[in-house]
Structure formats: structure tokens, C-alpha cells
Design a protein around this motif. Structure first.
Motif, PDB file in Angstrom:
ATOM      1  N   LEU A 108       0.839  -1.191   0.000  1.00  0.00           N
ATOM      2  CA  LEU A 108       0.000   0.000   0.000  1.00  0.00           C
ATOM      3  C   LEU A 108       0.877   1.246   0.000  1.00  0.00           C
ATOM      4  CD1 LEU A 108      -2.733  -1.024   2.596  1.00  0.00           C
ATOM      5  CD2 LEU A 108      -2.761  -1.297   0.109  1.00  0.00           C
ATOM      6  N   GLY A 109       0.579   2.155  -0.920  1.00  0.00           N
ATOM      7  CA  GLY A 109       1.277   3.427  -0.981  1.00  0.00           C
ATOM      8  C   GLY A 109       0.546   4.476  -0.163  1.00  0.00           C
ATOM      9  N   SER A 110       0.636   5.708  -0.601  1.00  0.00           N
ATOM     10  CA  SER A 110       0.022   6.815   0.122  1.00  0.00           C
ATOM     11  C   SER A 110      -1.453   6.972  -0.247  1.00  0.00           C
ATOM     12  CB  SER A 110       0.764   8.117  -0.187  1.00  0.00           C
ATOM     13  OG  SER A 110       0.757   8.376  -1.580  1.00  0.00           O
ATOM     14  N   ASN A 111      -2.186   7.644   0.636  1.00  0.00           N
ATOM     15  CA  ASN A 111      -3.574   8.051   0.368  1.00  0.00           C
ATOM     16  C   ASN A 111      -4.483   6.881   0.002  1.00  0.00           C
ATOM     17  OD1 ASN A 111      -2.783  10.823   0.662  1.00  0.00           O
ATOM     18  ND2 ASN A 111      -1.990  10.763  -1.426  1.00  0.00           N
ATOM     19  N   VAL A 112      -4.467   5.835   0.820  1.00  0.00           N
ATOM     20  CA  VAL A 112      -5.275   4.659   0.488  1.00  0.00           C
ATOM     21  C   VAL A 112      -6.558   4.551   1.313  1.00  0.00           C
ATOM     22  CG1 VAL A 112      -3.309   3.325  -0.366  1.00  0.00           C
ATOM     23  CG2 VAL A 112      -3.937   3.185   2.059  1.00  0.00           C
ATOM     24  N   ASN A 113      -6.642   5.237   2.446  1.00  0.00           N
ATOM     25  CA  ASN A 113      -7.844   5.161   3.276  1.00  0.00           C
ATOM     26  C   ASN A 113      -8.900   6.145   2.775  1.00  0.00           C
ATOM     27  OD1 ASN A 113      -6.522   3.264   4.890  1.00  0.00           O
ATOM     28  ND2 ASN A 113      -5.666   4.867   6.204  1.00  0.00           N
ATOM     29  N   ILE A 114     -10.158   5.926   3.173  1.00  0.00           N
ATOM     30  CA  ILE A 114     -11.252   6.766   2.678  1.00  0.00           C
ATOM     31  C   ILE A 114     -12.153   7.156   3.845  1.00  0.00           C
ATOM     32  CG2 ILE A 114     -13.129   6.992   1.008  1.00  0.00           C
ATOM     33  CD1 ILE A 114     -11.986   4.661  -0.516  1.00  0.00           C
ATOM     34  N   VAL A 115     -12.416   8.437   4.001  1.00  0.00           N
ATOM     35  CA  VAL A 115     -13.345   8.881   5.033  1.00  0.00           C
ATOM     36  C   VAL A 115     -14.771   8.623   4.558  1.00  0.00           C
ATOM     37  CG1 VAL A 115     -11.733  10.602   5.890  1.00  0.00           C
ATOM     38  CG2 VAL A 115     -13.438  11.259   4.182  1.00  0.00           C
ATOM     39  N   ALA A 116     -15.734   8.929   5.424  1.00  0.00           N
ATOM     40  CA  ALA A 116     -17.141   8.632   5.137  1.00  0.00           C
ATOM     41  C   ALA A 116     -17.610   9.301   3.854  1.00  0.00           C
ATOM     42  CB  ALA A 116     -18.005   9.098   6.310  1.00  0.00           C
ATOM     43  N   SER A 117     -18.398   8.546   3.089  1.00  0.00           N
ATOM     44  CA  SER A 117     -19.129   9.075   1.927  1.00  0.00           C
ATOM     45  C   SER A 117     -18.220   9.758   0.911  1.00  0.00           C
ATOM     46  CB  SER A 117     -20.218  10.053   2.398  1.00  0.00           C
ATOM     47  OG  SER A 117     -21.066   9.437   3.347  1.00  0.00           O
ATOM     48  N   LYS A 118     -17.113   9.126   0.621  1.00  0.00           N
ATOM     49  CA  LYS A 118     -16.171   9.652  -0.365  1.00  0.00           C
ATOM     50  C   LYS A 118     -15.833   8.588  -1.402  1.00  0.00           C
ATOM     51  CE  LYS A 118     -15.247  13.821   1.369  1.00  0.00           C
ATOM     52  NZ  LYS A 118     -15.376  15.090   0.622  1.00  0.00           N
ATOM     53  N   VAL A 119     -15.247   9.045  -2.478  1.00  0.00           N
ATOM     54  CA  VAL A 119     -14.828   8.168  -3.572  1.00  0.00           C
ATOM     55  C   VAL A 119     -13.331   8.351  -3.781  1.00  0.00           C
ATOM     56  CG1 VAL A 119     -15.085   7.620  -6.020  1.00  0.00           C
ATOM     57  CG2 VAL A 119     -17.074   8.376  -4.690  1.00  0.00           C
ATOM     58  N   ARG A 120     -12.609   7.255  -3.864  1.00  0.00           N
ATOM     59  CA  ARG A 120     -11.177   7.356  -4.155  1.00  0.00           C
ATOM     60  C   ARG A 120     -10.837   6.486  -5.361  1.00  0.00           C
ATOM     61  NH1 ARG A 120      -6.962   9.467  -1.746  1.00  0.00           N
ATOM     62  NH2 ARG A 120      -7.737   9.591   0.403  1.00  0.00           N
ATOM     63  N   THR A 121     -10.018   7.033  -6.241  1.00  0.00           N
ATOM     64  CA  THR A 121      -9.490   6.270  -7.370  1.00  0.00           C
ATOM     65  C   THR A 121      -8.042   5.907  -7.072  1.00  0.00           C
ATOM     66  OG1 THR A 121     -10.965   7.304  -8.971  1.00  0.00           O
ATOM     67  CG2 THR A 121      -8.959   6.305  -9.832  1.00  0.00           C
ATOM     68  N   TYR A 122      -7.704   4.666  -7.350  1.00  0.00           N
ATOM     69  CA  TYR A 122      -6.371   4.137  -7.072  1.00  0.00           C
ATOM     70  C   TYR A 122      -5.646   3.821  -8.375  1.00  0.00           C
ATOM     71  CZ  TYR A 122      -8.261   3.224  -2.383  1.00  0.00           C
ATOM     72  OH  TYR A 122      -8.840   3.348  -1.145  1.00  0.00           O
ATOM     73  N   LEU A 123      -4.319   3.923  -8.317  1.00  0.00           N
ATOM     74  CA  LEU A 123      -3.472   3.389  -9.378  1.00  0.00           C
ATOM     75  C   LEU A 123      -2.907   2.070  -8.871  1.00  0.00           C
ATOM     76  CD1 LEU A 123      -2.155   3.797 -12.173  1.00  0.00           C
ATOM     77  CD2 LEU A 123      -0.164   4.724 -10.941  1.00  0.00           C
ATOM     78  N   ILE A 124      -3.184   1.006  -9.590  1.00  0.00           N
ATOM     79  CA  ILE A 124      -2.689  -0.321  -9.228  1.00  0.00           C
ATOM     80  C   ILE A 124      -1.588  -0.701 -10.219  1.00  0.00           C
ATOM     81  CG2 ILE A 124      -3.275  -2.746  -8.911  1.00  0.00           C
ATOM     82  CD1 ILE A 124      -6.055  -1.853  -8.084  1.00  0.00           C
ATOM     83  N   THR A 125      -0.412  -1.032  -9.690  1.00  0.00           N
ATOM     84  CA  THR A 125       0.756  -1.319 -10.519  1.00  0.00           C
ATOM     85  C   THR A 125       1.249  -2.733 -10.233  1.00  0.00           C
ATOM     86  OG1 THR A 125       1.423   1.008 -10.450  1.00  0.00           O
ATOM     87  CG2 THR A 125       3.104  -0.592 -11.107  1.00  0.00           C
ATOM     88  N   VAL A 126       1.489  -3.490 -11.284  1.00  0.00           N
ATOM     89  CA  VAL A 126       2.060  -4.831 -11.143  1.00  0.00           C
ATOM     90  C   VAL A 126       3.576  -4.691 -11.003  1.00  0.00           C
ATOM     91  CG1 VAL A 126       2.388  -7.081 -12.229  1.00  0.00           C
ATOM     92  CG2 VAL A 126       0.206  -5.871 -12.494  1.00  0.00           C
ATOM     93  N   LEU A 127       4.098  -5.058  -9.846  1.00  0.00           N
ATOM     94  CA  LEU A 127       5.537  -5.013  -9.610  1.00  0.00           C
ATOM     95  C   LEU A 127       6.199  -6.300 -10.075  1.00  0.00           C
ATOM     96  CD1 LEU A 127       5.434  -3.486  -6.016  1.00  0.00           C
ATOM     97  CD2 LEU A 127       5.671  -2.282  -8.192  1.00  0.00           C
ATOM     98  N   ASN A 128       5.500  -7.407  -9.922  1.00  0.00           N
ATOM     99  CA  ASN A 128       5.914  -8.701 -10.465  1.00  0.00           C
ATOM    100  C   ASN A 128       4.647  -9.485 -10.757  1.00  0.00           C
ATOM    101  OD1 ASN A 128       6.388 -11.753 -10.053  1.00  0.00           O
ATOM    102  ND2 ASN A 128       8.441 -10.962 -10.457  1.00  0.00           N
ATOM    103  N   GLY A 129       4.524 -10.001 -11.952  1.00  0.00           N
ATOM    104  CA  GLY A 129       3.287 -10.655 -12.350  1.00  0.00           C
ATOM    105  C   GLY A 129       3.371 -12.149 -12.539  1.00  0.00           C
ATOM    106  N   THR A 130       4.437 -12.789 -12.046  1.00  0.00           N
ATOM    107  CA  THR A 130       4.588 -14.240 -12.170  1.00  0.00           C
ATOM    108  C   THR A 130       3.734 -14.943 -11.123  1.00  0.00           C
ATOM    109  OG1 THR A 130       6.867 -13.949 -12.939  1.00  0.00           O
ATOM    110  CG2 THR A 130       6.239 -16.145 -12.184  1.00  0.00           C
ATOM    111  N   ARG A 131       2.923 -15.891 -11.547  1.00  0.00           N
ATOM    112  CA  ARG A 131       2.018 -16.584 -10.633  1.00  0.00           C
ATOM    113  C   ARG A 131       2.776 -17.311  -9.521  1.00  0.00           C
ATOM    114  NH1 ARG A 131      -2.843 -18.144 -11.904  1.00  0.00           N
ATOM    115  NH2 ARG A 131      -2.921 -18.337  -9.615  1.00  0.00           N
ATOM    116  N   ALA A 132       2.134 -17.460  -8.352  1.00  0.00           N
ATOM    117  CA  ALA A 132       2.761 -18.008  -7.152  1.00  0.00           C
ATOM    118  C   ALA A 132       3.162 -19.477  -7.324  1.00  0.00           C
ATOM    119  CB  ALA A 132       1.832 -17.858  -5.963  1.00  0.00           C
ATOM    120  N   LYS A 133       4.298 -19.820  -6.724  1.00  0.00           N
ATOM    121  CA  LYS A 133       4.813 -21.196  -6.713  1.00  0.00           C
ATOM    122  C   LYS A 133       5.372 -21.495  -5.333  1.00  0.00           C
ATOM    123  CE  LYS A 133       4.455 -21.493 -11.305  1.00  0.00           C
ATOM    124  NZ  LYS A 133       4.043 -20.092 -11.548  1.00  0.00           N
ATOM    125  N   SER A 134       5.302 -22.748  -4.887  1.00  0.00           N
ATOM    126  CA  SER A 134       5.908 -23.175  -3.631  1.00  0.00           C
ATOM    127  C   SER A 134       6.846 -24.349  -3.905  1.00  0.00           C
ATOM    128  CB  SER A 134       4.837 -23.589  -2.615  1.00  0.00           C
ATOM    129  OG  SER A 134       4.065 -22.481  -2.214  1.00  0.00           O
TER     130      SER A 134
END
Length: 213
Positions: A108-134
Motif C-alpha cells: 500500500l502506498g500513500s492516500n489509500v484510506n477513505i473517510v465517510a461518503s467519499k470516492v477514491r481512485t487508485y493506481l494499481i501497478t504490477v511489480l511482479n506478475g509471475t504466478r505463485a509457486k511453492s
């Protein structure tokens, strides 16, 4: 703007990655989350462009799904290229504040929480997109070297994946992949042993705009 999968079919019927010059047509779609208290923002909600949140009667925390589940939902299970970004909007329709919490692999970066009755738009960035492996591998105390892996295993890993497991510090990532041997970690292991390590994709979420309902 809706989200776009990174796999398209060209005029000859072959599938390929989305490329510069392609024309993309999308439509806004809306997901809903209605739990009375804390909730989980499932991966499917991120395939919509807007999430409408209702239900809570007091301040609440919503936790994202894991980065692996989110990437799987967005890509149809294939994974995504690092650097892929999209915008996603959360509409807090209740008179209560929302605190956003991160699932595994989500930063989570900055400005992610939202007060009552508000709308927030987020930028979502893929830092690594390789599917999980164990995989089972060898750790050495105070060393960044992970060994004991096969070529078939290391071929499924990539730089930047999150690494979790016994003896691995929080927020440790893959700094290098050594084919047929293992990986180099971004931080030294804290124990010696043969353990199961999970390698996961990573995304970041940052608030970029804010408005009234």
C-alpha cells in the motif's frame, strides 16, 4: 475505464500479448461489497472498474485479496507483465471511514484510506506478475543464497517475486534467479534448514484522486 487482460487474439487467430498500437475498447463495470463490518475485497472485484461499498455502521477495515489471486483474475490465470497499471475506483457509500489493509503480495502506498461518503481512485501497478509457486529449498543463516532447486523449478521464478517461509524476513524478494540452483534473496535468511518457500507476485496500490459521492 474497465480493466484489460494482457492477452489478445489477432486477426490470424493467434494469441499474443497486448502491444503498442492496439486499440482497446472497454466499458465500466461495477462490483459490490456489502458486509456489515470488516470485509475482504476479493480478486473478482478488481476485474470491475468500480467497487460500491455498503453495509458498515462503524469504522471498518477492508483487506485486499492476495496479489496472486488478483493477478490470476485479471489475466485469466496467465500472469501479467511487470509495469502493467490500471485505475480502480472505490465508492464508500456509508457514513463511516474505511481503512485499507493489504493481502499477501500487496504493497500500500500513500492516500489509500477513505473517510465517510467519499470516492477514491487508485493506481494499481504490477511489480511482479509471475504466478505463485511453492518449492522445497535450502536456506542458510545470514546468507542470501537459496539452493537445492531444479532447473524446472527456477524456470518458473522471476526477479522481484515476494519470498515467504521459515527463516525468511518480511518483504524479502528475489534479487536474482540462478538456473538449476536456486535464487538470491534481497535480504539474508535468518535460519538454516530445508523448508518450503512460497514465491508470489507483487502489486502496489496508491490513491491518486479523491471526490465526494
Amino acid at each position: 475505464m474497465g480493466t484489460v487482460r494482457n492477452l489478445v487474439q489477432d486477426t490470424t487467430g493467434f494469441q499474443r500479448a497486448l502491444a503498442q498500437g492496439d486499440t482497446v475498447v472497454t466499458a465500466d463495470t461495477i462490483a459490490t461489497l456489502t458486509t456489515a463490518g470488516a470485509g475482504t475485497i476479493l480478486a473478482s472485484a478488481f476485474t470491475a472498474s468500480i467497487l460500491n461499498r455498503s453495509g458498515p455502521s462503524a469504522g471498518y477495515t477492508d483487506t485486499t485479496d492476495t496479489a496472486d489471486n488478483i493477478i490470476a483474475a485479471l489475466s485469466g490465470g496467465a500472469g501479467l507483465n511487470p509495469g502493467t497499471t490500471f485505475r480502480w475506483t472505490y465508492r464508500n457509500t456509508v457514513a463511516q471511514a474505511m481503512t485499507l489493509a493489504a493481502g499477501t503480495g500487496v504493497t500500500l502506498g500513500s492516500n489509500v484510506n477513505i473517510v465517510a461518503s467519499k470516492v477514491r481512485t487508485y493506481l494499481i501497478t504490477v511489480l511482479n506478475g509471475t504466478r505463485a509457486k511453492s518449492f522445497t529449498a535450502n536456506t542458510t543463516d545470514t546468507s542470501t543464497a537459496i539452493t537445492g532447486m531444479s532447473l524446472a523449478q527456477t524456470d518458473q521464478l522471476s526477479v522481484g517475486m515476494l519470498v515467504t517461509g521459515t527463516g525468511i524476513s518480511d518483504n524479502t524478494t528475489v534479487a536474482a534467479v540462478i538456473p538449476g540452483v536456486g535464487v538470491t534473496l534481497s535480504a539474508a535468511a535468518t535460519a538454516t534448514g530445508t523448508v518450503v518457500l512460497t514465491f508470489s507476485p507483487r502489486i502496489s496500490i496508491t490513491g491518486i484522486s479523491y471526490a465526494d459521492l
